[in-house]
Write a protein that holds these residues in place. Structure first.
Motif, PDB file in Angstrom:
ATOM      1  N   GLY A  67       0.811  -1.206   0.000  1.00 39.20           N
ATOM      2  CA  GLY A  67       0.000   0.000   0.000  1.00 39.20           C
ATOM      3  C   GLY A  67       0.842   1.252   0.000  1.00 39.20           C
ATOM      4  O   GLY A  67       2.076   1.210  -0.075  1.00 39.20           O
ATOM      5  N   THR A  68       0.162   2.402   0.072  1.00 39.45           N
ATOM      6  CA  THR A  68       0.826   3.694   0.083  1.00 39.45           C
ATOM      7  C   THR A  68       0.182   4.579   1.147  1.00 39.45           C
ATOM      8  O   THR A  68      -0.969   4.373   1.550  1.00 39.45           O
ATOM      9  CB  THR A  68       0.722   4.407  -1.276  1.00 39.45           C
ATOM     10  N   VAL A  69       0.958   5.570   1.585  1.00 40.82           N
ATOM     11  CA  VAL A  69       0.470   6.564   2.548  1.00 40.82           C
ATOM     12  C   VAL A  69       0.907   7.936   2.060  1.00 40.82           C
ATOM     13  O   VAL A  69       2.085   8.140   1.744  1.00 40.82           O
ATOM     14  CB  VAL A  69       1.039   6.316   3.965  1.00 40.82           C
ATOM     15  N   ARG A  70      -0.044   8.841   1.973  1.00 37.10           N
ATOM     16  CA  ARG A  70       0.270  10.233   1.666  1.00 37.10           C
ATOM     17  C   ARG A  70      -0.228  11.082   2.826  1.00 37.10           C
ATOM     18  O   ARG A  70      -1.395  11.002   3.214  1.00 37.10           O
ATOM     19  CB  ARG A  70      -0.387  10.697   0.362  1.00 37.10           C
ATOM     20  N   ARG A  71       0.669  11.882   3.385  1.00 36.28           N
ATOM     21  CA  ARG A  71       0.307  12.690   4.542  1.00 36.28           C
ATOM     22  C   ARG A  71       0.535  14.163   4.245  1.00 36.28           C
ATOM     23  O   ARG A  71       1.570  14.552   3.701  1.00 36.28           O
ATOM     24  CB  ARG A  71       1.137  12.281   5.764  1.00 36.28           C
ATOM     25  N   SER A  72      -0.434  14.985   4.612  1.00 33.43           N
ATOM     26  CA  SER A  72      -0.323  16.432   4.509  1.00 33.43           C
ATOM     27  C   SER A  72      -0.891  17.017   5.785  1.00 33.43           C
ATOM     28  O   SER A  72      -2.111  17.067   5.975  1.00 33.43           O
ATOM     29  CB  SER A  72      -1.084  16.953   3.285  1.00 33.43           C
ATOM     30  N   GLY A  73       0.006  17.438   6.697  1.00 32.09           N
ATOM     31  CA  GLY A  73      -0.463  17.908   7.997  1.00 32.09           C
ATOM     32  C   GLY A  73      -1.122  16.776   8.757  1.00 32.09           C
ATOM     33  O   GLY A  73      -0.525  15.727   8.972  1.00 32.09           O
ATOM     34  N   ASP A  74      -2.367  16.979   9.156  1.00 37.44           N
ATOM     35  CA  ASP A  74      -3.120  15.935   9.849  1.00 37.44           C
ATOM     36  C   ASP A  74      -4.056  15.178   8.914  1.00 37.44           C
ATOM     37  O   ASP A  74      -4.966  14.479   9.375  1.00 37.44           O
ATOM     38  CB  ASP A  74      -3.944  16.552  10.994  1.00 37.44           C
ATOM     39  N   GLN A  75      -3.838  15.306   7.625  1.00 38.65           N
ATOM     40  CA  GLN A  75      -4.661  14.618   6.642  1.00 38.65           C
ATOM     41  C   GLN A  75      -3.874  13.446   6.062  1.00 38.65           C
ATOM     42  O   GLN A  75      -2.700  13.591   5.720  1.00 38.65           O
ATOM     43  CB  GLN A  75      -5.063  15.575   5.508  1.00 38.65           C
ATOM     44  N   TRP A  76      -4.531  12.307   5.975  1.00 45.77           N
ATOM     45  CA  TRP A  76      -3.894  11.118   5.406  1.00 45.77           C
ATOM     46  C   TRP A  76      -4.756  10.549   4.291  1.00 45.77           C
ATOM     47  O   TRP A  76      -6.001  10.586   4.362  1.00 45.77           O
ATOM     48  CB  TRP A  76      -3.727  10.017   6.458  1.00 45.77           C
ATOM     49  N   ARG A  77      -4.107  10.011   3.277  1.00 46.55           N
ATOM     50  CA  ARG A  77      -4.782   9.163   2.285  1.00 46.55           C
ATOM     51  C   ARG A  77      -4.014   7.851   2.228  1.00 46.55           C
ATOM     52  O   ARG A  77      -2.801   7.841   1.965  1.00 46.55           O
ATOM     53  CB  ARG A  77      -4.844   9.814   0.920  1.00 46.55           C
ATOM     54  N   ILE A  78      -4.707   6.761   2.472  1.00 49.59           N
ATOM     55  CA  ILE A  78      -4.080   5.445   2.555  1.00 49.59           C
ATOM     56  C   ILE A  78      -4.713   4.528   1.522  1.00 49.59           C
ATOM     57  O   ILE A  78      -5.954   4.435   1.435  1.00 49.59           O
ATOM     58  CB  ILE A  78      -4.257   4.850   3.960  1.00 49.59           C
ATOM     59  N   THR A  79      -3.875   3.865   0.744  1.00 50.36           N
ATOM     60  CA  THR A  79      -4.355   2.839  -0.181  1.00 50.36           C
ATOM     61  C   THR A  79      -3.765   1.502   0.235  1.00 50.36           C
ATOM     62  O   THR A  79      -2.654   1.440   0.780  1.00 50.36           O
ATOM     63  CB  THR A  79      -3.948   3.129  -1.631  1.00 50.36           C
ATOM     64  N   ALA A  80      -4.486   0.438  -0.008  1.00 43.99           N
ATOM     65  CA  ALA A  80      -3.999  -0.908   0.312  1.00 43.99           C
ATOM     66  C   ALA A  80      -4.567  -1.881  -0.693  1.00 43.99           C
ATOM     67  O   ALA A  80      -5.669  -1.670  -1.234  1.00 43.99           O
ATOM     68  CB  ALA A  80      -4.411  -1.308   1.725  1.00 43.99           C
ATOM     69  N   GLN A  81      -3.816  -2.941  -0.956  1.00 45.46           N
ATOM     70  CA  GLN A  81      -4.314  -3.994  -1.835  1.00 45.46           C
ATOM     71  C   GLN A  81      -3.775  -5.346  -1.392  1.00 45.46           C
ATOM     72  O   GLN A  81      -2.669  -5.440  -0.871  1.00 45.46           O
ATOM     73  CB  GLN A  81      -3.946  -3.731  -3.294  1.00 45.46           C
ATOM     74  N   LEU A  82      -4.583  -6.349  -1.591  1.00 48.54           N
ATOM     75  CA  LEU A  82      -4.213  -7.740  -1.327  1.00 48.54           C
ATOM     76  C   LEU A  82      -4.005  -8.420  -2.668  1.00 48.54           C
ATOM     77  O   LEU A  82      -4.880  -8.363  -3.547  1.00 48.54           O
ATOM     78  CB  LEU A  82      -5.314  -8.440  -0.535  1.00 48.54           C
ATOM     79  N   VAL A  83      -2.838  -9.060  -2.817  1.00 44.69           N
ATOM     80  CA  VAL A  83      -2.445  -9.605  -4.115  1.00 44.69           C
ATOM     81  C   VAL A  83      -2.144 -11.088  -3.979  1.00 44.69           C
ATOM     82  O   VAL A  83      -1.541 -11.526  -2.988  1.00 44.69           O
ATOM     83  CB  VAL A  83      -1.204  -8.860  -4.659  1.00 44.69           C
ATOM     84  N   ASP A  84      -2.561 -11.846  -4.989  1.00 47.29           N
ATOM     85  CA  ASP A  84      -2.081 -13.221  -5.166  1.00 47.29           C
ATOM     86  C   ASP A  84      -0.873 -13.130  -6.093  1.00 47.29           C
ATOM     87  O   ASP A  84      -1.025 -12.953  -7.308  1.00 47.29           O
ATOM     88  CB  ASP A  84      -3.175 -14.081  -5.795  1.00 47.29           C
ATOM     89  N   LEU A 142       1.334 -15.222  -7.229  1.00 47.70           N
ATOM     90  CA  LEU A 142       1.604 -16.266  -8.217  1.00 47.70           C
ATOM     91  C   LEU A 142       0.824 -16.023  -9.506  1.00 47.70           C
ATOM     92  O   LEU A 142       1.336 -16.224 -10.605  1.00 47.70           O
ATOM     93  CB  LEU A 142       1.282 -17.637  -7.626  1.00 47.70           C
ATOM     94  N   SER A 143      -0.427 -15.591  -9.355  1.00 49.46           N
ATOM     95  CA  SER A 143      -1.244 -15.314 -10.539  1.00 49.46           C
ATOM     96  C   SER A 143      -1.248 -13.837 -10.899  1.00 49.46           C
ATOM     97  O   SER A 143      -1.880 -13.438 -11.878  1.00 49.46           O
ATOM     98  CB  SER A 143      -2.683 -15.770 -10.294  1.00 49.46           C
ATOM     99  N   ASP A 144      -0.550 -13.025 -10.088  1.00 52.61           N
ATOM    100  CA  ASP A 144      -0.500 -11.577 -10.291  1.00 52.61           C
ATOM    101  C   ASP A 144      -1.912 -10.992 -10.337  1.00 52.61           C
ATOM    102  O   ASP A 144      -2.244 -10.176 -11.193  1.00 52.61           O
ATOM    103  CB  ASP A 144       0.260 -11.242 -11.579  1.00 52.61           C
ATOM    104  N   THR A 145      -2.728 -11.419  -9.372  1.00 50.66           N
ATOM    105  CA  THR A 145      -4.129 -11.003  -9.327  1.00 50.66           C
ATOM    106  C   THR A 145      -4.379 -10.161  -8.084  1.00 50.66           C
ATOM    107  O   THR A 145      -3.977 -10.530  -6.977  1.00 50.66           O
ATOM    108  CB  THR A 145      -5.053 -12.226  -9.291  1.00 50.66           C
ATOM    109  N   GLN A 146      -5.061  -9.046  -8.286  1.00 50.06           N
ATOM    110  CA  GLN A 146      -5.474  -8.223  -7.155  1.00 50.06           C
ATOM    111  C   GLN A 146      -6.787  -8.778  -6.610  1.00 50.06           C
ATOM    112  O   GLN A 146      -7.803  -8.808  -7.300  1.00 50.06           O
ATOM    113  CB  GLN A 146      -5.653  -6.768  -7.589  1.00 50.06           C
ATOM    114  N   LEU A 147      -6.771  -9.209  -5.353  1.00 49.19           N
ATOM    115  CA  LEU A 147      -7.944  -9.816  -4.749  1.00 49.19           C
ATOM    116  C   LEU A 147      -8.826  -8.801  -4.039  1.00 49.19           C
ATOM    117  O   LEU A 147     -10.036  -9.028  -3.882  1.00 49.19           O
ATOM    118  CB  LEU A 147      -7.513 -10.894  -3.747  1.00 49.19           C
ATOM    119  N   TRP A 148      -8.219  -7.710  -3.587  1.00 50.49           N
ATOM    120  CA  TRP A 148      -8.986  -6.654  -2.905  1.00 50.49           C
ATOM    121  C   TRP A 148      -8.150  -5.390  -2.902  1.00 50.49           C
ATOM    122  O   TRP A 148      -6.912  -5.447  -2.876  1.00 50.49           O
ATOM    123  CB  TRP A 148      -9.294  -7.059  -1.463  1.00 50.49           C
ATOM    124  N   SER A 149      -8.803  -4.235  -2.938  1.00 50.43           N
ATOM    125  CA  SER A 149      -8.100  -2.964  -2.795  1.00 50.43           C
ATOM    126  C   SER A 149      -9.034  -1.955  -2.157  1.00 50.43           C
ATOM    127  O   SER A 149     -10.272  -2.096  -2.209  1.00 50.43           O
ATOM    128  CB  SER A 149      -7.599  -2.442  -4.148  1.00 50.43           C
TER     129      SER A 149
END
Length: 659
Positions: free
Chosen positions: A255-272, A274-281
């Motif tokens: 995942g990634t985290v972007r912070r500006s002051g007290d503001q955050w944007r967080i992304t996350a993903q679950l990947v398989d 072996l098959s290079d498949t995104q199972l959730w984001s």
């Protein structure tokens, strides 16, 4: 290249010049830029000199705090564990640079006074005493580690890292590998990347990652890889499927985290992978700390559900309890970890004082981070092992203070740790005490513990002598469930000791294939070859190792002993008498000089910490008992208190050792 780099504002050039002169008078080489405002024209030289310097002295002032050059150089020094701050006008460093104590040079006239002495001491802690003139040689003996000739100097420190040091790659919280019989899904949570372009934010992103990892690790259905193993794999910059293979998992979270002051944007993903498949984001915004905690919880829950974990009320409670909800404290911990690992990679143990500042700050910010106190005790363990092994002589007052600091830090860790982990902390305390009562039973309790991913301690303490090979091997194999990279060296060492060289070599070859010819892996493979009576194979391994390193020198000693070259070993001993008692004991045992080995052992036994060194010192010898217990009455008494008897294994057939 200079020992010390001085960073200052150009308006304080006169003070910087006096500072350089004072340090040079004390024997340091100093680099300071007389035209700092030139900036871009000198950037390559500045970066090269900062990288080479052992210490970066930052002269703070109101003007310096406003200089982006000084801030950049201070950031480099802080993150490299080299920062030595002073203040020229009494002003505090900017926020972000106050964790390290600042020496007040306001009103300083340039004389060599107590402030310069404090500065020199701080510089020594960063770059070691080898840089200074001969008048500080005695101090250097306690802080540097020779690597020439027979020199097994630092055998205590290196051996502890080899066999027990893997506990440092524990997971960050109370998560454990549960032995509930539930089929587990292997998952690695890689460090979330900071998109904010700031080092502070990078550590904060690691704190967010750790919270998510802890919550997932609370679930029996998941086998979650510890943080440092995940970080090591992520730093290789290889494909996710290769990371999954190394960590022996089927799923990866990133995942990634972007912070500006007290503001955050967080992304996350679950990947398989072996098959290079995104199972959730998912993408989440947080406007305050409460929002942030909710986001971390939400991410962990969505990942668990995607992996078919049924989240009932009990599991939700377990996940909530595993979280600490303090990513700032984890960020402090991450800074300490980074310096800690660099100190051990470079054999620069005075750097651990800088790591301890971060560990102490993390523990004060969040007392649930008991592991920070365990980590901080390592600084004092090195000094105690060095004294016990005759590598250094601590003055009585310093020895007492070191023993107290070690015991106090572990006592605070034990008080804060979960009850089921306290036996292993006691196991870690015991070697440096004069009472090993119940040590054998305590060792068995450690091996039978169900939470090896968070257990600390000198795992090999008393275990080999008790013949608990199977129990130790089972413990280390369970450790691989959460720490497949950090536990392999320890397992390979044990397999050699118990006569299973082929399995050890397979593990070591895997380590070498993935990470190259690390010196520890090379030395263990050399010893494994000798245990198979394969001298040609051992010599081939030696040719792959870096010459002049600690591990290479031990390997060369082993080859001489296996060839029966007593004269060459004795010559090395004569040239290395000043480098500690443990090296002499090791060499005396390998050449079969029992009387000499007993003399060395008796001298070690009489020292504070000596019995601990005698128990641990077999690490690289692999030669069975190195001395007679009758020569070491204090050590013999400690073993009787522990209820332990028995001999150490002798996996290598050393031709000159007949006992």
């Amino acid at each position: 290249m200079a020992d010390v780099f001085i960073s200052y504002s150009s308006e304080e050039r006169a003070q910087a010049e006096k500072l350089a002169a004072a340090l040079e008078k004390r024997g340091y080489s100093v680099w300071w830029d007389r035209n700092l405002e030139g900036g871009a024209d000198f950037s390559d030289d500045i970066e090269r000199e900062m990288h080479a310097a052992g210490a970066i002295v930052v002269a703070w002032s109101e003007r310096a705090a406003k200089s982006h050059w000084v801030r950049d150089e201070a950031s480099y020094g802080r993150d490299a564990g080299k920062l030595v701050p002073i203040t020229l006008d009494g002003s505090q460093p900017p926020i972000g640079f106050r964790q390290v104590q600042t020496i007040d040079f306001s009103g300083w006239s340039g004389t060599d006074d107590e402030r310069v002495a404090r500065l020199a001491s701080a510089v020594d802690r960063c770059c070691g005493s080898d840089a200074v003139a001969s008048d500080t040689t005695a101090r250097a003996g306690a802080m540097s580690r020779p690597k020439t000739g027979l020199i097994l100097a630092a055998i205590s420190a290196a051996f502890m890292l080899l066999v027990a040091g893997w506990w440092l790659t524990r997971d960050g919280g109370e998560a454990a590998v549960a032995e509930s019989g539930v089929e587990q899904t292997g998952i690695a949570v890689l460090p979330f990347r900071s998109l904010s372009g700031d080092e502070d934010h990078r550590y904060f992103a690691e704190g967010i990652t750790e919270e998510i990892r802890n919550r997932l690790g609370a679930l029996d259905e998941l086998r979650v890889i510890g943080r440092l193993s995940s970080l090591e794999a992520a730093n290789q910059e290889v494909a996710l499927n290769e990371i999954a293979e190394q960590l022996e998992v089927s799923h990866i979270v990133e995942g990634t985290v972007r912070r500006s002051g007290d503001q955050w944007r967080i992304t996350a993903q679950l990947v398989d992978p072996l098959s290079d498949t995104q199972l959730w984001s998912g993408t989440y915004d947080a406007a305050n700390e409460d929002d942030l905690f909710a986001v971390q919880e939400e991410i962990a829950e969505r990942i668990a559900e995607t992996l078919d974990v049924l989240l009932d009320d009990e599991k939700m409670r377990m996940m909530a309890n595993a979280g600490i909800n303090n990513p700032e404290a984890f960020a402090l911990m991450a800074r300490g970890d980074e310096i800690f690992m660099r100190a051990h990679e470079n054999d620069n143990y005075p750097m651990l004082e800088d790591a301890n500042r971060w560990f102490d700050a993390a523990f004060e910010a969040e007392p649930k981070l008991w592991i920070a106190k365990v980590m901080s005790a390592d600084r004092y363990a090195h000094d105690l092992f060095d004294h016990g092994g005759g590598f250094a002589d601590l003055a009585p007052a310093q020895l007492e203070a070191t023993q107290k600091a070690y015991a106090d830090r572990l006592a605070r860790a034990s008080k804060a740790a979960p009850p089921d982990l306290r036996p292993s902390i006691r196991h870690m305390q015991m070697p440096f005490t004069d009472d090993w009562s119940g040590g054998g039973d305590l060792t068995r309790r450690v091996y039978s513990g169900t939470s090896p991913c968070t257990v600390t301690g000198w795992t090999e303490f008393l275990g080999l002598r008790m013949g608990l090979y199977d129990e130790m091997a089972d413990y280390l194999r369970r450790m691989r469930n959460c720490d497949p990279t950090g536990s392999r060296g320890a397992l390979a060492w044990l397999l050699i000791q118990r006569g299973e060289a082929d399995e050890a070599i397979a593990i070591l070859d895997s380590m070498i294939e993935q990470h190259g010819w690390g010196q520890r892996a090379g030395l263990l493979k050399l010893l494994a070859m000798l245990s198979k009576d394969d001298l040609d194979g051992a010599e081939a391994v030696a040719r792959q190792m870096d010459t002049g390193t600690f591990h290479y020198e031990i390997g060369q000693l082993a080859l001489l002993a296996y060839r029966g070259d007593e004269a060459a070993i004795r010559a090395r001993m004569e040239n290395s008498l000043e480098e500690g008692l443990m090296p002499g004991l090791h060499a005396a045992a390998l050449i079969g000089d029992r009387e000499l080995a007993n003399r060395y052992a008796a001298m070690i036994d009489a020292r504070a910490g000596g019995p601990a060194m005698l128990e641990f010192g077999n690490g690289y010898c692999m030669c069975g008992d190195m001395f007679d217990l009758s020569a070491t009455p204090r050590f013999a008494e400690r073993l009787r208190e522990a209820g332990v008897s028995g001999s150490l294994p002798r996996p290598i057939n050393w031709p000159m050792k007949s006992w």
